[in-house]
Scaffold this motif. Structure first.
Motif, PDB file in Angstrom:
ATOM      1  N   LYS A   2       0.820  -1.199   0.000  1.00 31.42           N
ATOM      2  CA  LYS A   2       0.000   0.000   0.000  1.00 31.42           C
ATOM      3  C   LYS A   2       0.864   1.263   0.000  1.00 31.42           C
ATOM      4  O   LYS A   2       0.554   2.233  -0.671  1.00 31.42           O
ATOM      5  N   SER A   3       1.963   1.248   0.752  1.00 29.41           N
ATOM      6  CA  SER A   3       2.838   2.417   0.783  1.00 29.41           C
ATOM      7  C   SER A   3       3.536   2.604  -0.560  1.00 29.41           C
ATOM      8  O   SER A   3       3.783   3.741  -0.980  1.00 29.41           O
ATOM      9  N   GLN A   4       3.843   1.521  -1.240  1.00 28.29           N
ATOM     10  CA  GLN A   4       4.454   1.617  -2.567  1.00 28.29           C
ATOM     11  C   GLN A   4       3.462   2.230  -3.550  1.00 28.29           C
ATOM     12  O   GLN A   4       3.851   3.036  -4.395  1.00 28.29           O
ATOM     13  N   HIS A   5       2.191   1.897  -3.443  1.00 30.46           N
ATOM     14  CA  HIS A   5       1.147   2.472  -4.283  1.00 30.46           C
ATOM     15  C   HIS A   5       1.055   3.978  -4.053  1.00 30.46           C
ATOM     16  O   HIS A   5       0.916   4.758  -5.004  1.00 30.46           O
ATOM     17  N   LYS A   6       1.158   4.409  -2.800  1.00 29.51           N
ATOM     18  CA  LYS A   6       1.112   5.833  -2.481  1.00 29.51           C
ATOM     19  C   LYS A   6       2.321   6.570  -3.047  1.00 29.51           C
ATOM     20  O   LYS A   6       2.203   7.697  -3.521  1.00 29.51           O
ATOM     21  N   ILE A   7       3.480   5.931  -3.001  1.00 23.28           N
ATOM     22  CA  ILE A   7       4.693   6.555  -3.537  1.00 23.28           C
ATOM     23  C   ILE A   7       4.585   6.737  -5.048  1.00 23.28           C
ATOM     24  O   ILE A   7       4.937   7.792  -5.581  1.00 23.28           O
ATOM     25  N   TYR A   8       4.080   5.726  -5.759  1.00 20.65           N
ATOM     26  CA  TYR A   8       3.896   5.848  -7.208  1.00 20.65           C
ATOM     27  C   TYR A   8       2.914   6.964  -7.548  1.00 20.65           C
ATOM     28  O   TYR A   8       3.142   7.747  -8.475  1.00 20.65           O
ATOM     29  N   CYS A   9       1.850   7.067  -6.787  1.00 20.07           N
ATOM     30  CA  CYS A   9       0.869   8.127  -7.029  1.00 20.07           C
ATOM     31  C   CYS A   9       1.478   9.501  -6.765  1.00 20.07           C
ATOM     32  O   CYS A   9       1.241  10.450  -7.516  1.00 20.07           O
ATOM     33  N   LEU A  10       2.273   9.614  -5.715  1.00 18.46           N
ATOM     34  CA  LEU A  10       2.920  10.880  -5.408  1.00 18.46           C
ATOM     35  C   LEU A  10       3.898  11.280  -6.517  1.00 18.46           C
ATOM     36  O   LEU A  10       3.968  12.457  -6.901  1.00 18.46           O
ATOM     37  N   ILE A  11       4.639  10.327  -7.045  1.00 18.94           N
ATOM     38  CA  ILE A  11       5.566  10.610  -8.141  1.00 18.94           C
ATOM     39  C   ILE A  11       4.801  11.108  -9.368  1.00 18.94           C
ATOM     40  O   ILE A  11       5.208  12.082 -10.018  1.00 18.94           O
ATOM     41  N   LEU A  12       3.672  10.480  -9.682  1.00 20.39           N
ATOM     42  CA  LEU A  12       2.862  10.919 -10.816  1.00 20.39           C
ATOM     43  C   LEU A  12       2.297  12.317 -10.597  1.00 20.39           C
ATOM     44  O   LEU A  12       2.278  13.138 -11.523  1.00 20.39           O
ATOM     45  N   VAL A  13       1.860  12.603  -9.389  1.00 17.99           N
ATOM     46  CA  VAL A  13       1.335  13.938  -9.088  1.00 17.99           C
ATOM     47  C   VAL A  13       2.421  14.992  -9.274  1.00 17.99           C
ATOM     48  O   VAL A  13       2.181  16.055  -9.845  1.00 17.99           O
ATOM     49  N   ILE A  14       3.634  14.711  -8.820  1.00 14.94           N
ATOM     50  CA  ILE A  14       4.742  15.652  -8.978  1.00 14.94           C
ATOM     51  C   ILE A  14       5.044  15.875 -10.458  1.00 14.94           C
ATOM     52  O   ILE A  14       5.268  17.010 -10.887  1.00 14.94           O
ATOM     53  N   ILE A  15       5.050  14.816 -11.250  1.00 10.12           N
ATOM     54  CA  ILE A  15       5.309  14.946 -12.684  1.00 10.12           C
ATOM     55  C   ILE A  15       4.224  15.782 -13.361  1.00 10.12           C
ATOM     56  O   ILE A  15       4.516  16.656 -14.184  1.00 10.12           O
ATOM     57  N   PHE A  16       2.955  15.546 -13.006  1.00 15.66           N
ATOM     58  CA  PHE A  16       1.866  16.294 -13.623  1.00 15.66           C
ATOM     59  C   PHE A  16       1.900  17.762 -13.208  1.00 15.66           C
ATOM     60  O   PHE A  16       1.635  18.644 -14.026  1.00 15.66           O
ATOM     61  N   PHE A  17       2.243  18.049 -11.956  1.00 15.94           N
ATOM     62  CA  PHE A  17       2.399  19.441 -11.540  1.00 15.94           C
ATOM     63  C   PHE A  17       3.570  20.109 -12.262  1.00 15.94           C
ATOM     64  O   PHE A  17       3.512  21.291 -12.594  1.00 15.94           O
ATOM     65  N   PHE A  18       4.636  19.352 -12.522  1.00 16.57           N
ATOM     66  CA  PHE A  18       5.751  19.888 -13.278  1.00 16.57           C
ATOM     67  C   PHE A  18       5.305  20.267 -14.687  1.00 16.57           C
ATOM     68  O   PHE A  18       5.687  21.319 -15.204  1.00 16.57           O
ATOM     69  N   LEU A  19       4.486  19.418 -15.330  1.00 16.15           N
ATOM     70  CA  LEU A  19       3.954  19.746 -16.653  1.00 16.15           C
ATOM     71  C   LEU A  19       3.121  21.018 -16.616  1.00 16.15           C
ATOM     72  O   LEU A  19       3.227  21.872 -17.513  1.00 16.15           O
ATOM     73  N   ILE A  20       2.291  21.149 -15.594  1.00 16.65           N
ATOM     74  CA  ILE A  20       1.445  22.340 -15.472  1.00 16.65           C
ATOM     75  C   ILE A  20       2.299  23.588 -15.281  1.00 16.65           C
ATOM     76  O   ILE A  20       2.071  24.613 -15.937  1.00 16.65           O
ATOM     77  N   MET A  21       3.290  23.523 -14.415  1.00 17.17           N
ATOM     78  CA  MET A  21       4.141  24.691 -14.170  1.00 17.17           C
ATOM     79  C   MET A  21       4.992  25.031 -15.385  1.00 17.17           C
ATOM     80  O   MET A  21       5.238  26.207 -15.672  1.00 17.17           O
ATOM     81  N   ILE A  61      -3.187  22.039 -20.283  1.00 17.31           N
ATOM     82  CA  ILE A  61      -4.365  21.199 -20.494  1.00 17.31           C
ATOM     83  C   ILE A  61      -4.031  19.734 -20.262  1.00 17.31           C
ATOM     84  O   ILE A  61      -4.752  19.014 -19.560  1.00 17.31           O
ATOM     85  N   ILE A  62      -2.927  19.272 -20.828  1.00 23.96           N
ATOM     86  CA  ILE A  62      -2.538  17.865 -20.681  1.00 23.96           C
ATOM     87  C   ILE A  62      -2.216  17.531 -19.224  1.00 23.96           C
ATOM     88  O   ILE A  62      -2.661  16.508 -18.689  1.00 23.96           O
ATOM     89  N   GLY A  63      -1.445  18.386 -18.561  1.00 22.98           N
ATOM     90  CA  GLY A  63      -1.094  18.140 -17.165  1.00 22.98           C
ATOM     91  C   GLY A  63      -2.308  18.121 -16.254  1.00 22.98           C
ATOM     92  O   GLY A  63      -2.429  17.262 -15.375  1.00 22.98           O
ATOM     93  N   THR A  64      -3.236  19.057 -16.470  1.00 23.82           N
ATOM     94  CA  THR A  64      -4.447  19.100 -15.654  1.00 23.82           C
ATOM     95  C   THR A  64      -5.329  17.884 -15.919  1.00 23.82           C
ATOM     96  O   THR A  64      -5.871  17.279 -14.979  1.00 23.82           O
ATOM     97  N   LEU A  65      -5.469  17.522 -17.186  1.00 24.34           N
ATOM     98  CA  LEU A  65      -6.286  16.364 -17.531  1.00 24.34           C
ATOM     99  C   LEU A  65      -5.723  15.086 -16.909  1.00 24.34           C
ATOM    100  O   LEU A  65      -6.466  14.280 -16.337  1.00 24.34           O
ATOM    101  N   LEU A  66      -4.417  14.897 -16.985  1.00 27.94           N
ATOM    102  CA  LEU A  66      -3.808  13.712 -16.402  1.00 27.94           C
ATOM    103  C   LEU A  66      -3.937  13.700 -14.877  1.00 27.94           C
ATOM    104  O   LEU A  66      -4.140  12.644 -14.271  1.00 27.94           O
ATOM    105  N   LEU A  67      -3.836  14.873 -14.265  1.00 25.72           N
ATOM    106  CA  LEU A  67      -3.993  14.962 -12.814  1.00 25.72           C
ATOM    107  C   LEU A  67      -5.420  14.615 -12.392  1.00 25.72           C
ATOM    108  O   LEU A  67      -5.631  13.899 -11.400  1.00 25.72           O
ATOM    109  N   VAL A  68      -6.395  15.068 -13.169  1.00 28.58           N
ATOM    110  CA  VAL A  68      -7.788  14.749 -12.859  1.00 28.58           C
ATOM    111  C   VAL A  68      -8.050  13.255 -13.062  1.00 28.58           C
ATOM    112  O   VAL A  68      -8.726  12.620 -12.241  1.00 28.58           O
ATOM    113  N   ILE A  69      -7.515  12.683 -14.139  1.00 25.05           N
ATOM    114  CA  ILE A  69      -7.702  11.250 -14.384  1.00 25.05           C
ATOM    115  C   ILE A  69      -7.071  10.430 -13.262  1.00 25.05           C
ATOM    116  O   ILE A  69      -7.669   9.458 -12.778  1.00 25.05           O
TER     117      ILE A  69
END
Length: 86
Positions: A2-21, A61-69
């Motif tokens: 479960k903690s590994q799942h949270k880490i993967y999700c956090l990494i994806l969130v950081i990448i998507f925020f990087f795209l947005i910024m 648009i792409i970063g926000t869409l991926l973050l919402v998905i």
């Protein structure tokens, strides 16, 4: 697991925020270049401010869409806690 799942999700969130910024930065550069009739010297891919502006819009648009998905997937398909029946 479960903690590994949270880490993967956090990494994806950081990448998507990087795209947005990165997109917001490109929009800023594009608008500044368009308003002042200048070519861009620090653009991501092109020196044309109009193209840079539209690239920024696409990145946001792409970063926000991926973050919402990702958020919707985490809400709908969250790892369930299994209870042990006695």
């Amino acid at each position: 697991m479960k903690s590994q799942h949270k880490i993967y999700c956090l990494i994806l969130v950081i990448i998507f925020f990087f795209l947005i910024m990165m997109g917001v930065w490109a929009i800023d550069i594009g608008v500044t270049g368009t308003e002042n009739d200048l070519s861009i010297t620090n653009g991501w891919w092109t020196r044309d401010p109009c193209q840079q502006y539209h690239i920024g819009l696409l990145l946001v648009i792409i970063g926000t869409l991926l973050l919402v998905i990702l958020s919707m997937c985490l809400i709908v398909v969250s790892p369930e806690k299994k209870e042990v029946k006695k």
